[in-house]
Design a protein around this motif. Structure first.
Motif, mmCIF file in Angstrom:
data_model
loop_
_atom_site.group_PDB
_atom_site.id
_atom_site.type_symbol
_atom_site.label_atom_id
_atom_site.label_comp_id
_atom_site.label_asym_id
_atom_site.label_seq_id
_atom_site.Cartn_x
_atom_site.Cartn_y
_atom_site.Cartn_z
ATOM 1 N N GLN A 151 27.966 34.803 46.661
ATOM 2 C CA GLN A 151 28.253 33.375 46.554
ATOM 3 C C GLN A 151 27.035 32.557 46.978
ATOM 4 N N LYS A 176 29.969 27.384 51.346
ATOM 5 C CA LYS A 176 30.635 26.332 52.113
ATOM 6 C C LYS A 176 31.110 25.191 51.224
ATOM 7 N N ASP A 177 31.178 25.442 49.925
ATOM 8 C CA ASP A 177 31.604 24.405 48.993
ATOM 9 C C ASP A 177 33.124 24.273 49.003
ATOM 10 N N ASP A 178 33.629 23.329 48.194
ATOM 11 C CA ASP A 178 35.067 23.083 48.161
ATOM 12 C C ASP A 178 35.802 24.253 47.518
ATOM 13 N N GLU A 179 37.114 24.265 47.707
ATOM 14 C CA GLU A 179 37.927 25.393 47.241
ATOM 15 C C GLU A 179 37.910 25.529 45.726
ATOM 16 N N LEU A 233 34.803 27.454 44.821
ATOM 17 C CA LEU A 233 34.923 28.839 45.265
ATOM 18 C C LEU A 233 35.857 29.622 44.346
ATOM 19 N N PHE A 234 36.956 29.002 43.984
ATOM 20 C CA PHE A 234 37.930 29.682 43.127
ATOM 21 C C PHE A 234 37.323 30.016 41.767
ATOM 22 N N CYS A 245 38.793 31.997 49.002
ATOM 23 C CA CYS A 245 39.626 30.807 49.146
ATOM 24 C C CYS A 245 41.102 31.178 48.985
ATOM 25 N N GLU A 246 41.967 30.280 49.415
ATOM 26 C CA GLU A 246 43.403 30.565 49.430
ATOM 27 C C GLU A 246 43.957 30.803 48.026
ATOM 28 N N ALA A 247 43.514 29.990 47.058
ATOM 29 C CA ALA A 247 44.032 30.131 45.696
ATOM 30 C C ALA A 247 43.672 31.491 45.103
ATOM 31 N N GLN A 266 42.966 34.187 46.835
ATOM 32 C CA GLN A 266 43.686 35.188 47.629
ATOM 33 C C GLN A 266 45.093 35.403 47.083
#
Length: 270
Positions: A152, A156-159, A162-163, A192-194, A196
């Motif tokens: 990556q 530290k970028d937004d979700e 990252l997604f 990121c959560e999405a 994951q």
């Protein structure tokens, strides 16, 4: 020679004083194993000569040369101007690809080590029409890499970024694993959560792919022919592994021209 066609006087293309210059290109051997532009461009002298051949078509001179030479007869000077209103469910704005991306950590070795490339370069490599005909090869020496890290570039970028970059990383990893035997690919990135929830369980099952939730810190070169050394942080612990090829997931930069076009069309690029 000037001739008449339907009451218009025509100057044939054959009477243009000098023929069009051919664009110089790199040889086949020079193209192998790199991403350099194939067309090398005109020297200044040739470029000036080409400019002097210009017929100033941006403003109609009334010569009807285009009309005379158009074999499908698609040009009709008598058609009046009109504006059309078309309805669509979606509008896709595209201006082509200028390969621009936001800066990332300079310690990741891009530009310093030939075997550190961007995701776009990796995509071109994986393409059957790319510089390596779809084969996964080292840009440095043309060898087939055995271990690849997809890392990556903007951890530290937004979700949302990252997604999308994680999905791209998995897709490119799958293509690479399909192209080469006995290949190992490690995807090193914060998760990121999405991702994951939607992809991580299935991605972990892909043979040859190892997902490492971590923060890429730096890339160093080993001694001589030794592979690249990737240093990354995982749960506060510093780790390092060696790889033959490292691919950086980038964040595309929207060009000013595309921003201007979107404003003209009143479209939101977010």
């Amino acid at each position: 020679m000037i001739y008449e066609k339907q009451k218009r006087y025509i100057i044939p293309f054959g009477d243009v004083p000098t023929p069009r210059a051919e664009m110089p290109e790199m040889s086949i051997d020079e193209r192998r194993g790199n991403f350099t532009e194939v067309e090398t461009g005109f020297p200044e002298i040739v470029a000036v000569k080409e400019a002097k051949r210009c017929l100033s078509c941006r403003r109609c001179l009334g010569c009807a040369l285009c009309w005379a030479e158009c074999k499908p007869e698609a040009i009709d000077f008598d058609i009046p101007d009109e504006e059309l209103e078309l309805e669509f469910d979606e509008v896709i704005i595209t201006k082509g690809q200028d390969n621009a991306f936001h800066p990332f950590n300079s310690q990741l070795g891009y530009g310093s080590f030939p075997d550190v490339i961007t995701d776009l370069q990796f995509e071109r490599m994986l393409s059957p029409d790319g510089p390596t005909n779809g084969m996964v090869l080292s840009p440095l020496d043309g060898d087939i890499p055995r271990r690849i890290a997809v890392i990556q570039g903007h951890p530290k970028d937004d979700e949302a970024h990252l997604f999308s970059s994680l999905v791209l990383g998995v897709n490119e990893s799958v293509l690479a694993l399909d192209r080469a035997e006995d290949l190992e690919v490690a995807l090193v990135s914060p998760i990121c959560e999405a991702f994951q929830e939607k992809f991580f369980p299935e991605a972990e099952k892909i043979p040859g792919l190892k997902i490492i939730p971590g923060l890429p810190d730096a890339v160093e070169k080993g001694q001589g022919a030794e592979p690249l050394i990737l240093k990354y942080s995982q749960n506060g612990e510093q780790k390092q592994e060696t790889f033959d090829l490292i691919v950086i997931l980038t964040k595309p930069k929207i060009s000013p021209e595309l921003v201007s076009l979107s404003k003209t069309l009143k479209q939101d690029l977010s």
